[in-house]
Structures are given as structure tokens and as C-alpha cells.
Design a protein around this motif. Structure first.
Motif, PDB file in Angstrom:
ATOM      1  N   ALA A 295       0.842  -1.196   0.000  1.00 48.04           N
ATOM      2  CA  ALA A 295       0.000   0.000   0.000  1.00 48.04           C
ATOM      3  C   ALA A 295       0.881   1.251   0.000  1.00 48.04           C
ATOM      4  CB  ALA A 295      -0.912   0.002   1.223  1.00 48.04           C
ATOM      5  N   ARG A 296       0.479   2.248  -0.761  1.00 50.16           N
ATOM      6  CA  ARG A 296       1.204   3.513  -0.860  1.00 50.16           C
ATOM      7  C   ARG A 296       0.270   4.665  -0.500  1.00 50.16           C
ATOM      8  NH1 ARG A 296       6.007   2.543  -3.333  1.00 50.16           N
ATOM      9  NH2 ARG A 296       6.167   0.542  -4.456  1.00 50.16           N
ATOM     10  N   TYR A 297       0.866   5.744  -0.167  1.00 55.06           N
ATOM     11  CA  TYR A 297       0.108   6.947   0.190  1.00 55.06           C
ATOM     12  C   TYR A 297      -0.653   7.437  -1.034  1.00 55.06           C
ATOM     13  CZ  TYR A 297      -0.743  11.763   1.698  1.00 55.06           C
ATOM     14  OH  TYR A 297      -1.326  12.966   2.018  1.00 55.06           O
ATOM     15  N   THR A 298      -1.961   7.671  -0.884  1.00 55.08           N
ATOM     16  CA  THR A 298      -2.801   8.086  -2.007  1.00 55.08           C
ATOM     17  C   THR A 298      -3.364   9.486  -1.836  1.00 55.08           C
ATOM     18  OG1 THR A 298      -4.726   7.024  -0.973  1.00 55.08           O
ATOM     19  CG2 THR A 298      -3.453   5.711  -2.562  1.00 55.08           C
ATOM     20  N   GLY A 299      -2.904  10.212  -0.810  1.00 59.24           N
ATOM     21  CA  GLY A 299      -3.393  11.573  -0.610  1.00 59.24           C
ATOM     22  C   GLY A 299      -2.414  12.598  -1.160  1.00 59.24           C
ATOM     23  N   THR A 300      -2.487  13.799  -0.632  1.00 65.92           N
ATOM     24  CA  THR A 300      -1.579  14.870  -1.030  1.00 65.92           C
ATOM     25  C   THR A 300      -0.789  15.291   0.198  1.00 65.92           C
ATOM     26  OG1 THR A 300      -3.274  16.540  -0.597  1.00 65.92           O
ATOM     27  CG2 THR A 300      -3.111  15.677  -2.851  1.00 65.92           C
ATOM     28  N   GLY A 301       0.474  15.488   0.013  1.00 71.08           N
ATOM     29  CA  GLY A 301       1.319  15.840   1.164  1.00 71.08           C
ATOM     30  C   GLY A 301       2.761  15.470   0.869  1.00 71.08           C
ATOM     31  N   GLY A 302       3.612  15.661   1.836  1.00 70.49           N
ATOM     32  CA  GLY A 302       5.038  15.475   1.633  1.00 70.49           C
ATOM     33  C   GLY A 302       5.515  14.082   1.959  1.00 70.49           C
ATOM     34  N   THR A 303       4.965  13.056   1.338  1.00 67.28           N
ATOM     35  CA  THR A 303       5.430  11.691   1.572  1.00 67.28           C
ATOM     36  C   THR A 303       6.305  11.242   0.425  1.00 67.28           C
ATOM     37  OG1 THR A 303       3.501  10.747   0.488  1.00 67.28           O
ATOM     38  CG2 THR A 303       3.361  11.122   2.870  1.00 67.28           C
ATOM     39  N   GLY A 304       7.245  10.330   0.695  1.00 68.45           N
ATOM     40  CA  GLY A 304       8.177   9.851  -0.312  1.00 68.45           C
ATOM     41  C   GLY A 304       7.868   8.432  -0.743  1.00 68.45           C
ATOM     42  N   PRO A 305       8.670   7.862  -1.669  1.00 71.39           N
ATOM     43  CA  PRO A 305       8.417   6.521  -2.194  1.00 71.39           C
ATOM     44  C   PRO A 305       8.594   5.415  -1.154  1.00 71.39           C
ATOM     45  CG  PRO A 305      10.532   7.350  -2.963  1.00 71.39           C
ATOM     46  CD  PRO A 305       9.839   8.494  -2.291  1.00 71.39           C
ATOM     47  N   THR A 306       9.267   5.711  -0.040  1.00 65.59           N
ATOM     48  CA  THR A 306       9.435   4.684   0.993  1.00 65.59           C
ATOM     49  C   THR A 306       8.311   4.694   2.017  1.00 65.59           C
ATOM     50  OG1 THR A 306      10.770   6.173   2.354  1.00 65.59           O
ATOM     51  CG2 THR A 306      11.945   4.791   0.760  1.00 65.59           C
ATOM     52  N   ASP A 307       7.372   5.571   1.848  1.00 65.19           N
ATOM     53  CA  ASP A 307       6.258   5.674   2.790  1.00 65.19           C
ATOM     54  C   ASP A 307       5.207   4.626   2.420  1.00 65.19           C
ATOM     55  OD1 ASP A 307       4.767   6.556   4.855  1.00 65.19           O
ATOM     56  OD2 ASP A 307       4.097   8.399   3.899  1.00 65.19           O
ATOM     57  N   ILE A 308       5.512   3.363   2.707  1.00 68.10           N
ATOM     58  CA  ILE A 308       4.678   2.237   2.292  1.00 68.10           C
ATOM     59  C   ILE A 308       4.583   1.213   3.428  1.00 68.10           C
ATOM     60  CG2 ILE A 308       5.273   2.477  -0.153  1.00 68.10           C
ATOM     61  CD1 ILE A 308       7.236   0.155   0.241  1.00 68.10           C
ATOM     62  N   TYR A 309       3.637   0.293   3.291  1.00 72.01           N
ATOM     63  CA  TYR A 309       3.613  -0.900   4.126  1.00 72.01           C
ATOM     64  C   TYR A 309       3.151  -2.072   3.257  1.00 72.01           C
ATOM     65  CZ  TYR A 309      -1.512  -0.715   4.499  1.00 72.01           C
ATOM     66  OH  TYR A 309      -2.847  -0.708   4.213  1.00 72.01           O
ATOM     67  N   THR A 310       3.464  -3.289   3.671  1.00 69.66           N
ATOM     68  CA  THR A 310       3.162  -4.492   2.895  1.00 69.66           C
ATOM     69  C   THR A 310       2.460  -5.527   3.770  1.00 69.66           C
ATOM     70  OG1 THR A 310       5.082  -4.157   1.453  1.00 69.66           O
ATOM     71  CG2 THR A 310       4.132  -6.381   1.513  1.00 69.66           C
TER      72      THR A 310
END
Length: 284
Positions: free
Chosen positions: A248-263
Motif C-alpha cells: 500500500a502507498r500513500y494516495t493523498g496529497t502531502g510530503g510523503t516519499g516513495p518509501t512511505d509504504i507498508y506491505t
């Protein structure tokens, strides 16, 4: 002349006497009767091609999923993951058809069967949590969900059967199993306060993945031929299609990067109980 006539007369009388005696003896002999040919009845055999239908239920294994976080992901609230990892066993309908071949040797039946069927097996998980002892004006509520669905199932199996009686077969079976597994997950943070940059109070994550999983299946059953062509069966199987993962990845708007995930990684293990009806095309 008289002698010749008398001799011929005596000879004719003697021949007539012998003929009548032979006829009488023949009449005294027992009569010979020939029994009509007996029809040879065919012996029932399981040998031959067959096809049929089946229906039943599937029971998912409620094993714990594996969960991992990327380096940029903010950890879950206490209790969220614990609740997410608990899941009840789910039950779904299965139904489809099968095709196979049997070869009988004495009381042993060797066979190969393939089947394909719809599988409505749907497992859902959910965990929620709230950070305790937060400063005034700060809230943080998490909701983590996951869904694993098996859409269809197919198998290619060998069968080894034993015949306690001519029409009753008890068998073991095992082989290859495959199925389409769809896994989805979502995580939502709802909060207020300075920990949510830019005034964002909802932080959403989501992911989905569909894949064909391959594994094994094993089990056994009993089948009874109630006519020379039709038989009914009841069997139980255990299938393991390995595991499926979704990120899952961040789907909103904001200052998140490509490592902001969980599995999330889910196991695909389940049991089947189903009844079936077969029609044999060859073999009587």
C-alpha cells in the motif's frame, strides 16, 4: 423251389424281428436335451472416461498475516496490528465440473482427474487503534483493513482407489492446484493537531494486487456407482496456494516519499468439502 421260398420267408421274418427289437431298445433310451445358450452378463467396471459436476463449501485457514513497514512509514497505533491479525475462519461456496479417466486392475482403481470451479471465498481483516495520552487538541485514530478473495480454483490430481465392493470405491487423491487470488488493503489515519502537516487530518494508504497462485492439493473421498453409468461422490480436500502480498502507498496529497509504504502478506490455505455426480462414457 419250395425250399427257396420258405428260406426267403424265414429270412424276412428274422430281419423284421431284429428291426422291431432295435426300435424298442432305442425307444427305451433316455432322451437327449440340449440346454439353450446362456447370455453372459457384463461385469461392472470403473474403467473409462467420465465427466461430472460438483458443489460444496470452502473453509479458509485463519493464519496470521505478515506485516512490514517501509522506512518512511509512521508506525501503527497500539492495538491496531493486534486486532488486524485476528481473523475468523471464512466459509464460501464452490461449484463447477470435473473430467477424468479411471483404469481398474482387480480391486484397485487408478485415475487422473482435473476440475475447474467458481470459488466464492472471501476473507476480511480489520484493526483499529488510538494513541493514548495525547496532548490537548491532538487526536490520532488508525484503521487498517485487508481483504483476500479466491475467485476461481482448478486442480489436476491423481487418484488411487480401493473397492470394498464392486460398486463402492474409497480413494485418496492429490496433485496440483491453482487459483486467482485478489488481495486488497487500506490504511487511514484520522487526526488533528500539529502532527498532521499542512492541516491534513486524513492520511490514506491503499493497494491491490491480483495474481494466479499455484500450489498443491491433497485429500480423499468415497464414490458409489448406483447405475452402470452414474456415480455419486463425497470428498474432502486441503489446498495450499502459497502466499500473496500487496503493498500500500500513500494516495493523498502531502510530503510523503516513495518509501512511505507498508506491505501485507496473506497465506492462501483452505479446505474443501464437496459432493459430485459423474457420468461414465466408456466401460459397462
Amino acid at each position: 423251389m419250395e425250399f427257396t421260398i420258405m428260406a426267403k420267408t424265414k429270412l424276412a421274418a428274422l430281419l423284421l424281428t431284429l428291426l422291431m427289437a432295435g426300435t424298442a431298445q432305442a425307444a427305451d433310451l433316455p432322451a437327449t436335451h440340449y440346454a439353450p445358450a446362456q447370455a453372459v452378463l457384463p461385469v461392472f467396471t470403473w474403467t473409462g472416461l467420465y465427466a461430472g459436476v460438483n458443489a460444496g463449501a470452502a473453509f479458509s485457514d485463519s493464519g496470521r498475516p505478515r506485516y512490514s513497514e517501509g522506512p518512511g512509514f509512521v508506525g501503527l497505533n497500539p492495538g491496531t496490528l493486534a486486532g488486524f491479525q485476528r481473523s475468523r475462519e471464512q466459509t464460501g461456496f464452490v461449484g463447477g465440473g470435473q473430467f477424468g479417466y479411471n483404469h481398474q486392475v482387480g480391486r484397485i482403481v487408478l485415475g487422473l482427474e482435473t476440475d475447474f470451479q467458481y470459488a466464492g471465498l472471501d476473507r476480511r481483516r480489520s484493526g483499529t487503534g488510538t494513541f493514548p495520552n495525547l496532548p490537548a487538541g491532538v487526536t490520532d485514530n488508525d484503521n487498517l483493513t485487508s481483504r483476500s478473495r479466491l475467485d476461481y480454483l482448478g486442480t489436476v490430481r491423481g487418484r488411487v482407489g480401493f473397492l470394498p465392493s464392486e460398486r463402492l470405491m474409497v480413494y485418496a487423491t492429490g496433485g496440483l492446484a491453482y487459483g486467482d487470488v485478489d488481495v486488497r488493503t487500506s490504511y487511514t489515519v484520522i487526526g488533528t493537531g500539529p502532527f498532521f502537516p499542512g492541516g491534513v487530518n486524513v492520511i490514506p494508504y491503499s493497494g491491490s494486487r491480483s495474481s494466479v497462485q499455484v500450489g498443491y492439493v491433497a485429500g480423499g473421498g468415497v464414490e458409489y456407482a448406483f447405475t452402470d453409468r452414474l456415480s455419486a461422490k463425497l470428498e474432502g480436500l486441503y489446498a495450499d496456494l502459497g502466499s500473496s502480498s500487496v503493498t500500500a502507498r500513500y494516495t493523498g496529497t502531502g510530503g510523503t516519499g516513495p518509501t512511505d509504504i507498508y506491505t501485507v502478506r496473506e497465506t492462501n490455505r483452505f479446505g474443501l468439502v464437496r459432493a459430485g455426480l459423474n457420468y461414465r462414457f466408456t466401460g459397462l
